[in-house]
Design an enzyme around this catalytic site. Structure first.
Site, PDB file in Angstrom:
ATOM      1  N   GLU A 112       0.799  -1.224   0.000  1.00  0.00           N
ATOM      2  CA  GLU A 112       0.000   0.000   0.000  1.00  0.00           C
ATOM      3  C   GLU A 112       0.839   1.285   0.000  1.00  0.00           C
ATOM      4  O   GLU A 112       0.455   2.269  -0.622  1.00  0.00           O
ATOM      5  CB  GLU A 112      -0.948   0.011   1.219  1.00  0.00           C
ATOM      6  CG  GLU A 112      -2.029  -1.063   1.183  1.00  0.00           C
ATOM      7  CD  GLU A 112      -3.013  -0.871   0.053  1.00  0.00           C
ATOM      8  OE1 GLU A 112      -3.189   0.287  -0.411  1.00  0.00           O
ATOM      9  OE2 GLU A 112      -3.609  -1.874  -0.391  1.00  0.00           O
ATOM     10  N   SER A 484     -45.727 -33.336  38.447  1.00  0.00           N
ATOM     11  CA  SER A 484     -45.307 -33.794  39.775  1.00  0.00           C
ATOM     12  C   SER A 484     -44.004 -33.172  40.247  1.00  0.00           C
ATOM     13  O   SER A 484     -43.664 -33.280  41.428  1.00  0.00           O
ATOM     14  CB  SER A 484     -45.165 -35.316  39.779  1.00  0.00           C
ATOM     15  OG  SER A 484     -46.437 -35.924  39.692  1.00  0.00           O
TER      16      SER A 484
END
Length: 794
Positions: A112, A484
């Site tokens: 770059e 239950s």
């Protein structure tokens, strides 16, 4: 000179004046041109200077760079630091320049801006090339420095015009005057978009290679450095050939610029890169992560997705995965017993073998694998053998027991909807031996949650079979009848009214007419339809006898029991004060059940569930820290004696009752709990604990329907609980609670409140009028109108 010699034109008398005239004219022309050029240059310079003088003060404020605060996603971690979820438009992990590996920085600079540390923001040679390009057919304006790219990405459009380039240059100068080179590079390497929602190289390393940026090689760094030019075009997963060409070029650039040696260059070019294509996190905690997101959003609003908040949960990643696997296994085992509903789809396969692989891969893109449930296309099928192809192109053969779950689909009498034939899309699972079984995606759902009863810290939470299929969190959102598994709370209320574990209660038939119920006649039953007569409270709970629970609630009083269960964190309005409450006819969530059982486990204290242990900002500063509660009288819900006695009753359930599989498998006595099955087996539960850990399992359909006549909490939910506890308790020592003061040991483990000892408590219930307990046998017509809504024995 001879008189015969011919003079040259330059020396002939006639040519001398002509040449001088030409030179004179040319000189004037050049002078004029030079003057014009000079005037033009001066004019241009003056014009440019004026333009710059006017434009510079109007440049955008660069505070967003000098005080760089990138949009950082919300990240959710387990207690042991494993990433569980990420929320935000941008995937970004901020990494200071000092922590970015030199290899990565060099790769970026090589491609770059190799002169980055030597220029003042503008590469003049590059600018000259860009200027000349304006007059050519190719309009590319390359040669932008990293500083110029930063200016463009933050403040300018992407259009290629002379005006924008001027502003780009000016902004580059301004940025360079306000930030150091390292600061500029730091912002660039954290801000740049690199594809697949990744912003910055630290995030890109995780996305593309599944590793931290500090661990990447030169070859991997070069591949990442090629992305800024065009992330889609140079995506190594989508476009490997194009990406590799650019990566190799960058490696050469790194060598040319002296960043790497010849040997490093050779090694980098020889390295075969492996990419991360998995979208899943290491921990299967999608429901957890989403719940954490909701909680954080309620506090921080839209900033949740941009502040870089780091949320640490109370979850242990290994416990979470164990819970996920246990619940999935339980649901898939149940699904194998169900009627086969048929293939998920069907495709037309090509006759040419060469085209088969591509066709299958294309078709299965619409049927992604569901973890261990692999999608496959059938190539050939018979009642004794099926050959299918996975999305990977692998062919699998299924025979024998592996075909039982889909046997109806292979029958000659199978309907077209159910039939498995060539081109059918099916599901296959693989066992530890490598053998495949054909099955189907479960319709049944489930929930699992575990928590530390001493602190309220949630240790594992699985809200359903598959988050992708349904984001409904059954742990926190599903209101179901507990059956239950709710009986211990009724028994707990009874202890306060004088009942003891040795109280004898008659397990005999009961019948309530419309006048007694306020609606319709009700004839409750035990699960097996039989009645065992008089038995102790301990035995009744272990065997989950419904008639005993109803008589206990009758004696205790439904209104008192309704008020009592509020101490455990239940919504009392969801539990009307009727006798049906004895059989768990109210509504609870699995998380409520875990909180309720925690009261028994910790000696009588109610503690709020905690999921988030702390929240940090992007710099690691603690914004919120959860504090573990102190178990003292301020949060006491029930008497410590009550919690202890109820523990002994539920310990019997796991030793010899409907949950005997628990102690039988785990080989330890410090296990307590209760099974639960609602009417017609529509809900299956197991809720239980060891003093350091509570866990609750629920299984059922979203739209309630029968699980099956033989499906119970002990058969469905309990195995999931046991499998999880095998993992979670493997390092936990046996810990049985010490009896608190105020209890009398009457022998054989029967502990009684001091005030109810020596016969002062309730010795028996339902024994005084046996005739009333056995009503006339109803006719068939009468039976059809009797409410049979609460068969919840196991």
């Amino acid at each position: 000179m001879s008189e015969h010699a011919t003079p040259t034109p330059a020396t002939t008398p006639s040519s001398r004046p002509a040449k001088a005239g030409v030179l004179h004219v040319a000189g004037k022309v050049l002078a004029v041109v030079a003057g014009l050029v000079l005037a033009g240059v001066v004019s241009v310079l003056i014009g440019v200077s004026l333009a710059l003088a006017i434009a510079y003060p109007n440049l955008p404020d660069t505070a967003s760079l000098t005080d760089y605060r990138p949009k950082l996603p919300l990240r959710v971690f387990s207690a042991d630091g494993v990433l569980m979820g990420e929320f935000g438009e941008e995937k970004r992990t901020f990494m200071p320049i000092g922590q970015i590996p030199k290899t990565m920085r060099d790769a970026v600079l090589a491609i770059e801006d190799a002169n980055f540390y030597r220029h003042s923001g503008v590469d003049y040679r590059g600018m000259l090339r860009a200027g000349l390009a304006q007059f050519s057919e190719a309009k590319s304006q390359g040669a932008s420095t990293i500083t110029m790219q930063l200016a463009r990405n933050f403040y300018l459009s992407t259009e290629k015009t002379f005006t924008r380039k001027i502003y780009e240059i000016l902004l580059a100068f301004k940025i360079e005057s306000q930030l150091t080179k390292d600061q500029i590079l730091e912002v660039y390497m954290n801000q740049i978009f690199l594809g697949r929602r990744a912003y910055g190289f630290a995030s890109a390393s995780e996305v593309y290679f599944g590793k931290s940026l500090k661990d990447i090689s030169i070859a991997e760094a070069a591949m990442l450095a090629g992305l800024p030019k065009a992330p889609s075009a140079y995506n190594p997963i989508a476009n490997p050939q194009r990406a590799t060409i650019r990566q190799r070029y960058i490696v050469e650039r790194m060598l040319d610029n002296g960043f790497i040696t010849q040997q490093q260059r050779d090694d980098a070019l020889a390295q075969e890169l492996k990419y991360s294509t998995a979208n899943d996190f290491q921990v299967r905690g999608e429901y957890l992560a989403e719940l954490a997101r909701q909680l954080v959003f309620a506090q921080y609003g839209e900033e949740t997705y941009t502040r870089g908040l780091q949320v640490q949960l109370t979850i242990n990643s290994e416990d979470q995965n164990a819970a996920y696997r246990a619940l999935r296994r339980g649901l898939l085992d149940f699904e194998r017993r169900q009627v086969y509903r048929g293939p998920e789809g069907s495709i037309t396969l090509p006759a040419q073998a060469a085209a088969l692989d591509a066709k299958v891969a294309e078709a299965l893109a619409d049927y992604p694998d569901n973890d261990e449930l692999r999608a496959a296309v059938v190539l050939e099928a018979s009642p004794s053998k099926v050959v299918a192809m996975l999305a990977s192109g692998e062919k699998i053969t299924i025979t024998g027991a592996g075909l039982r779950p889909v046997a109806s689909g292979l029958s000659e009498n199978a309907t077209s909807k159910v039939q498995i034939r060539r081109g059918a899309v099916v599901r296959a699972t693989r066992n530890a031996k490598g053998e495949y079984t054909l099955t189907q995606v479960p319709e049944v759902e489930g929930a699992f949650v575990s928590m530390d009863p001493r602190t309220g810290a949630i240790r594992a939470l699985v809200g359903g079979f598959d988050f992708a299929k349904s984001k409904f969190n059954h742990v926190t959102q599903a209101w179901r009848q507990p059956g239950s598994s709710f009986k211990p709370f009724i028994y707990s209320a009874a202890l306060e009214k004088g009942f003891t574990s040795a109280t004898i209660v008659n397990d005999a038939p009961l019948f309530f007419d419309a006048g007694q119920t306020g609606s319709q006649p009700w004839e409750p039953k035990n699960y097996d339809g039989t009645f065992a007569g008089p038995m102790s409270l301990r035995t009744a709970l272990a065997k989950s006898k419904n008639m005993v629970s109803i008589r206990v609630l009758q004696s205790t009083g439904p209104e008192f029991a309704q008020s009592w269960i509020g101490r455990f964190g239940f919504d009392v309005e969801r539990h009307p004060p009727f006798l049906t409450m004895a059989l768990g006819a109210g509504s609870v969530t699995p998380l409520q059940m875990a909180s309720g059982y925690s009261v028994f486990a910790n000696g009588g204290h109610w503690v709020a569930p905690i999921l988030i242990s702390r929240v940090l900002d992007d710099r690691g500063q603690v914004l919120m820290q959860a504090r573990a509660p102190q178990l003292d009288e301020r949060n006491r819900a029930i008497d410590a004696r009550n919690a202890f006695v109820m523990g002994t009753l539920m310990q019997e359930v796991t030793r010899s009752g409907t949950a005997a599989r628990a102690q039988g498998t785990l080989k330890r006595p410090d296990l307590y709990g209760k099974t639960g099955t609602t009417n017609d087996s529509m809900d299956a539960w197991f809720a239980g604990y060891q003093p350091s850990l509570v866990a609750v399992v629920w299984i059922g359909y979203d739209t309630p329907r029968k699980l099956g006549s033989n499906e119970t909490g002990g058969g469905l939910a309990l195995p999931v609980w046991v499998e999880y506890m095998q993992h979670a308790l493997k390092r936990a020592p046996v810990a049985e609670p010490v009896p608190p003061e105020g209890l009398i040991d009457q022998g054989h483990g029967e502990w009684v409140y001091d005030e109810f000892s020596a016969g002062r408590g309730i010795s028996q219930v339902g024994m005084e009028d046996p005739a009333q307990a056995v009503p006339p046998t109803p006719t068939v017509e009468e039976r059809s109108s009797i409410l049979d809504l609460f068969r919840s024995p196991r």
